[in-house]
Write a protein that holds these residues in place. Structure first.
Motif, short mmCIF file in Angstrom:
data_model
loop_
_atom_site.label_atom_id
_atom_site.label_comp_id
_atom_site.label_asym_id
_atom_site.label_seq_id
_atom_site.Cartn_x
_atom_site.Cartn_y
_atom_site.Cartn_z
N ARG A 126 0.82 -1.21 0.00
CA ARG A 126 0.00 0.00 0.00
C ARG A 126 0.85 1.26 0.00
O ARG A 126 0.61 2.18 -0.77
CB ARG A 126 -0.92 0.01 1.22
CG ARG A 126 -2.12 -0.89 1.15
CD ARG A 126 -3.05 -0.59 2.31
NE ARG A 126 -2.34 -0.62 3.59
CZ ARG A 126 -2.79 -0.05 4.71
NH1 ARG A 126 -3.92 0.61 4.70
NH2 ARG A 126 -2.10 -0.14 5.83
N GLN A 208 -3.68 3.32 -10.45
CA GLN A 208 -5.10 3.27 -10.80
C GLN A 208 -5.53 1.88 -11.22
O GLN A 208 -6.68 1.49 -11.05
CB GLN A 208 -5.40 4.29 -11.91
CG GLN A 208 -5.27 5.73 -11.45
CD GLN A 208 -5.38 6.72 -12.60
OE1 GLN A 208 -5.49 6.34 -13.77
NE2 GLN A 208 -5.34 8.01 -12.28
N THR A 212 -5.67 -3.16 -5.15
CA THR A 212 -5.73 -2.64 -3.79
C THR A 212 -5.22 -1.20 -3.79
O THR A 212 -4.43 -0.82 -4.66
CB THR A 212 -4.86 -3.49 -2.83
OG1 THR A 212 -3.51 -3.49 -3.32
CG2 THR A 212 -5.38 -4.91 -2.77
N PRO A 213 -5.66 -0.38 -2.84
CA PRO A 213 -5.19 1.01 -2.80
C PRO A 213 -3.68 1.08 -2.62
O PRO A 213 -3.09 0.31 -1.87
CB PRO A 213 -5.93 1.60 -1.58
CG PRO A 213 -7.07 0.68 -1.33
CD PRO A 213 -6.63 -0.67 -1.77
N ARG A 214 -3.05 2.01 -3.34
CA ARG A 214 -1.62 2.23 -3.21
C ARG A 214 -1.37 3.72 -3.05
O ARG A 214 -1.97 4.54 -3.74
CB ARG A 214 -0.86 1.69 -4.43
CG ARG A 214 -0.99 0.17 -4.58
CD ARG A 214 -0.13 -0.36 -5.69
NE ARG A 214 1.29 -0.21 -5.41
CZ ARG A 214 2.25 -0.67 -6.22
NH1 ARG A 214 1.92 -1.30 -7.34
NH2 ARG A 214 3.51 -0.49 -5.92
N TYR A 215 -0.46 4.06 -2.14
CA TYR A 215 -0.21 5.44 -1.80
C TYR A 215 1.28 5.75 -1.98
O TYR A 215 2.14 4.93 -1.67
CB TYR A 215 -0.61 5.73 -0.35
CG TYR A 215 -2.01 5.25 -0.01
CD1 TYR A 215 -3.11 5.65 -0.77
CD2 TYR A 215 -2.22 4.37 1.05
CE1 TYR A 215 -4.38 5.20 -0.46
CE2 TYR A 215 -3.50 3.92 1.37
CZ TYR A 215 -4.57 4.33 0.60
OH TYR A 215 -5.84 3.89 0.91
N GLY A 235 -3.01 8.95 -4.60
CA GLY A 235 -3.10 9.07 -3.16
C GLY A 235 -1.70 9.29 -2.63
O GLY A 235 -0.84 8.43 -2.78
N ILE A 401 -5.77 11.79 0.82
CA ILE A 401 -6.45 10.53 1.13
C ILE A 401 -7.48 10.80 2.22
O ILE A 401 -7.16 11.38 3.26
CB ILE A 401 -5.45 9.45 1.59
CG1 ILE A 401 -4.33 9.30 0.56
CG2 ILE A 401 -6.15 8.13 1.83
CD1 ILE A 401 -3.16 8.48 1.05
N PHE A 405 -10.23 6.09 4.44
CA PHE A 405 -9.20 5.15 4.01
C PHE A 405 -8.01 5.12 4.97
O PHE A 405 -7.48 4.05 5.27
CB PHE A 405 -8.72 5.51 2.60
CG PHE A 405 -9.78 5.41 1.55
CD1 PHE A 405 -10.08 4.21 0.94
CD2 PHE A 405 -10.51 6.53 1.18
CE1 PHE A 405 -11.07 4.11 -0.02
CE2 PHE A 405 -11.50 6.45 0.22
CZ PHE A 405 -11.79 5.24 -0.38
#
Length: 581
Positions: A126, A208, A212-215, A235, A401, A405
């Motif tokens: 993430r 995108q 899974t969400p990645r920051y 993010g 973000i 989240f």
């Protein structure tokens, strides 16, 4: 009695762990699958890269050209495969390997390998921490005909060696164990702001398209008006540059409101919602005890330097003569306006009459005029000093973000983990690592070697992660450097603990038998934590005492021949504590 003869004694130390992790991850096979194999080559490109990783993680401080010397006394059939010899890792083979990785694409190759490794190890990707560093290089470098090769040139030196040419390395690691996810080498004069802007744009599709969400986490160079369009679609978590006037205003506002939320005993924060650069953001004004101590030391040092300069200014000022008191006051005001940490404590003027004749004046001596001399004293501006310390003890984190989240605490923790990438740079620049072997003269080989170094960091990070997770899972500890129990040892320390392990090749009745010596209870405990493949490399059975029993049997065979036993007895005294009676 069996006839036992010692054929060879080879150093194994921690290299068996490194080699086992390389094989577990399948690094050599993945490289060969992408770069191909040639029928006439003695070792493949993947094996050459594995050899360079072993050389780097051997901490031998040998240049790349001396890799055959490094492997001269190592069991290569155990570390790599049967038939591999030290002389196969000559400079011609390693040079061609670096060029092949460059032509395939160093950053592409590392990204593909890292993606596979993260998938195998089940890592949390993430948080992606981005930063850059520079590697200072000496000597002349042959210009590369390839227009895509980096330029070895002068630039801003993070090594504080502006006299040397350099190359820049961009590195992105995971928060989970600091495993490298991406690296890219750049020109020696590359700008951090430009690098971060290009990287943010390149990550748009990756983030995108992720399931899974990645920051993205980076320092203040990431946050700029030119990069705002890219950041708006990502993010991100970053430190907001202190050069922005809005940051000063936000910190001042937080200090005035004094509505701090406590994260722990040493960290407090205040969240502020705002819109900046066309992005709705959440800014966190963070205060910590550690930053306060740094601010106090910084401000006190600056005040001390200014005090020395102010004393010199006042010394020269009082040596002057002014025609009127107002001129003296104006001169003092001009000087005091430059002070940041001090103010005028007192100011006295003394008159000096000027007569028309030389010598002691009398009542009849004509008075031509009066000049004024200033005597001023300064004092620290205590109120300003305290305000500066409080202000400098705060910094601002920014993120787009939402709280659904990531909570405020997770944002702060995510940014604090930026130390992982800085730790990776420290590892790569360690004098005992083969960063000193950057003696290749072609820029394309420099790029290939920087990729191999980052790949060695990946292997190191994965091995350290496995060890720590095994310790936590088994609720176990090992002794640290001061002999205290720890479940978070550094792999570098573990490698030092494993020093002294050797493989002894014995010829018994015409048959070759291998014996691993130098093991003790702590070493066996550590090796067993790495798993089955490492245990096989070090000939460890399911339990400690069964391994000891096997060594005792082989030593009993040697006892029948005193000459052989005496030749080897010094090893047994140093490295294995067995009862041979």
């Amino acid at each position: 009695m069996a006839d036992a003869v010692i054929k060879a004694v080879e150093r194994l130390d921690h290299l068996g762990v490194v080699a086992s992790v390389i094989k577990d991850l399948g690094i050599g096979e993945m490289i060969d699958a992408r770069l191909g194999r040639h029928d006439q080559e003695e070792i493949s490109t993947g094996e050459a890269v594995a050899g360079m990783i072993l050389n780097g993680l051997g901490f031998s401080d040998r240049p790349l050209t001396l890799t055959p010397q490094f492997f001269a006394n190592n069991p290569l059939d155990l570390l790599l495969r049967a038939g591999v010899r030290a002389e196969m890792f000559n400079r011609f083979k390693l040079g061609r390997t670096l060029e092949e990785t460059y032509h395939y694409g160093c950053d592409l190759l590392l990204s593909e390998l890292a993606l596979s490794v993260c998938s195998q190890e089940g890592m949390d990707t993430r948080f992606n921490h981005l930063d850059t560093t520079s590697f200072s290089l000496t000597g002349d470098y042959v210009p590369d005909s390839d227009e895509h090769a980096i330029a070895i040139t002068h630039g801003y030196s993070k090594d504080h060696r502006p006299d040397l040419k350099q190359a820049v390395l961009e590195l992105m690691v995971s928060q989970d164990a600091g495993v490298p996810l991406m690296s890219k080498s750049g020109d020696g004069n590359a700008s951090d702001t430009q690098i971060f802007q290009e990287r943010a744009q390149a990550l748009l599709a990756t983030f995108q398209g992720s399931s899974t969400p990645r920051y993205l986490v980076a320092d203040a160079k990431l946050y700029s008006e030119e990069n705002a369009a890219n950041l708006k679609q990502l993010g991100f978590i970053t430190r907001i540059p202190g050069t922005l006037k809005l940051v000063t205003q936000v910190i001042g506002q937080a200090l005035t409101w004094d509505t701090w939320q406590r994260l722990d005993e040493t960290i407090r924060y205040q969240p502020i919602a705002l819109c900046h650069y066309g992005m709705a953001q959440r800014w966190l004004v963070v205060w910590s005890q550690a930053s306060l101590e740094r601010a106090q030391a910084s401000v006190n040092n600056a005040a001390q330097r200014e005090a020395e300069a102010v004393h010199k200014q006042l010394f020269h000022l009082q040596a002057q003569r002014f025609e009127t008191p107002s001129q003296a006051q104006e001169a003092l005001a001009v000087v005091a306006k430059q002070w940041h940490y001090h103010q005028v404590a007192s100011c006295e003027l003394s008159a000096h009459k000027r007569y028309g004749k030389k010598g002691r004046p009398t009542a009849d001596t004509p008075l031509q005029g009066t000049q004024w001399q200033m005597h001023a004293q300064m004092t620290p501006d205590t109120a300003r000093l305290e305000a500066l310390k409080r202000h400098k003890a705060c910094f601002v984190l920014g993120t787009n973000i939402g709280t659904d989240f990531l909570s405020d605490a997770e944002v702060i923790a995510g940014y604090k983990a930026q130390a992982h990438v800085e730790g990776g740079f420290r590892f790569l620049k360690d004098p005992l690592f083969f960063v000193s072997s950057l003696f290749v003269t072609k820029p394309c080989r420099i790029q290939g070697l920087l990729m191999v170094m980052t790949l060695a960091l990946l292997v190191y990070s994965v091995a350290q992660r496995r060890l720590r997770r095994a310790l936590v899972r088994q609720n176990a500890t090992i002794p640290n450097q001061i002999n205290q129990p720890t479940n978070r040892p550094t792999l570098r320390w573990v490698f030092q603990v494993l020093e002294g392990i050797e493989r002894v090749r014995l010829l018994v009745n015409g048959q070759v038998q291998d014996l691993i010596t130098g093991l003790n209870a702590v070493k066996i405990k550590i090796l067993r934590l790495f798993g089955e493949r490492v245990c096989r490399a070090y000939q460890l059975a399911s339990g400690y005492w069964s391994a000891i029993t096997r060594e005792q049997k082989l030593f009993q065979k040697l006892l029948a021949y005193p000459a052989q036993c005496r030749a080897y007895r010094h090893l047994s005294r140093k490295k294995v504590r067995l009862n041979l009676c």
